[in-house]
Design an enzyme around this catalytic site. Sequence first.
Site, short mmCIF file in Angstrom:
data_model
loop_
_atom_site.label_atom_id
_atom_site.label_comp_id
_atom_site.label_asym_id
_atom_site.label_seq_id
_atom_site.Cartn_x
_atom_site.Cartn_y
_atom_site.Cartn_z
N ASP A 85 -29.84 33.26 -10.00
CA ASP A 85 -29.45 34.15 -11.34
C ASP A 85 -30.35 34.90 -11.86
O ASP A 85 -31.30 35.21 -11.11
CB ASP A 85 -28.75 33.08 -12.19
N CYS A 110 -33.41 29.69 -10.62
CA CYS A 110 -32.73 30.14 -11.93
C CYS A 110 -34.03 30.29 -12.62
O CYS A 110 -35.20 29.96 -12.06
CB CYS A 110 -31.60 29.22 -12.20
N HIS A 146 -34.93 5.86 5.57
CA HIS A 146 -34.38 6.81 4.65
C HIS A 146 -32.98 7.51 5.15
O HIS A 146 -32.31 8.02 4.18
CB HIS A 146 -35.53 8.14 4.61
N THR A 165 -35.16 27.71 -14.76
CA THR A 165 -36.00 26.53 -14.74
C THR A 165 -35.81 25.74 -13.19
O THR A 165 -36.46 24.84 -12.97
CB THR A 165 -35.44 25.45 -15.60
N HIS A 217 -38.10 12.30 2.66
CA HIS A 217 -37.45 11.04 2.24
C HIS A 217 -36.05 11.30 1.85
O HIS A 217 -34.91 10.57 1.92
CB HIS A 217 -37.97 10.27 0.82
C1 RB5 Z 1 -30.70 31.43 -18.08
O1 RB5 Z 1 -30.98 31.74 -19.28
C2 RB5 Z 1 -31.15 30.19 -17.92
O2 RB5 Z 1 -30.52 29.09 -18.61
C3 RB5 Z 1 -30.84 29.68 -16.32
O3 RB5 Z 1 -31.71 30.39 -15.49
C4 RB5 Z 1 -31.50 28.12 -15.92
O4 RB5 Z 1 -32.67 28.02 -16.43
C5 RB5 Z 1 -30.57 27.16 -16.13
O5 RB5 Z 1 -30.77 26.03 -15.94
#
Ligand code: RB5
Length: 143
Positions: free
Chosen positions: A9, A67, A135, A69, A100
Site C-alpha cells: 500500500d 504496508c 515442523h 507496519t 519452522h
Molecule cells: C496506512 O496508513 C496504514 O494503516 C497501513 O499502511 C498499515 O500500516 C496497516 O496495517
Amino acid sequence: MTKLVLAADHGGFELKEIIKNFLVELGGYAVTDLGTNSTESVDYPEYGRKAAAAVASGQAERGIIFCGTGIGISIAANKIAGIRAANCTSEYLAEMSRRHNDANILALGGRLVEPELAKKIVKIWLDTPFDGGRHERRVKQIG
Ligand code: RB5
C-alpha cells in the site's frame, strides 16, 4: 529464476521500490510488482489479497508485501488458503519464519524497518529453507 510477487500500500510503497531494486542486484529472481505505484493512499487489503492469490495459485513461488507496519497487509494475506505470511522486524524472525513455519510470504513495515535492515531480512528469508521434520506436521495442521 525464482518467481516472486511484490505488493504494497502507500505506507509500504517506498520500501517496495528499494527491495525491488535490491532483488535485481541479487539476481536470480523474476519479480512481478502488483503495485501500488505511488504514495497516494490506497487500501492494503486489496494488495495483500492480490499477492496472496498469486502465491496460492502458484503464479509466484513466494511473495513480499509491504504496508506501514506490515500488520494489516499480512492479516489480509493470511485470509487466503495456503498462505503463511510472516511480518518480520528482524533477521531472526525472518530465518525462523522459513525454518519452522515455511512462510511463503514475507511482510515488512515500510514505516518501521529501515531499508538496510529490510535488505538483510529479505536476503535471509529468501535463502533459508524449511526445516521440515516435526515442523511439517504443524504446518499441515495450519492448513
Ligand atoms: C496506512 O496508513 C496504514 O494503516 C497501513 O499502511 C498499515 O500500516 C496497516 O496495517
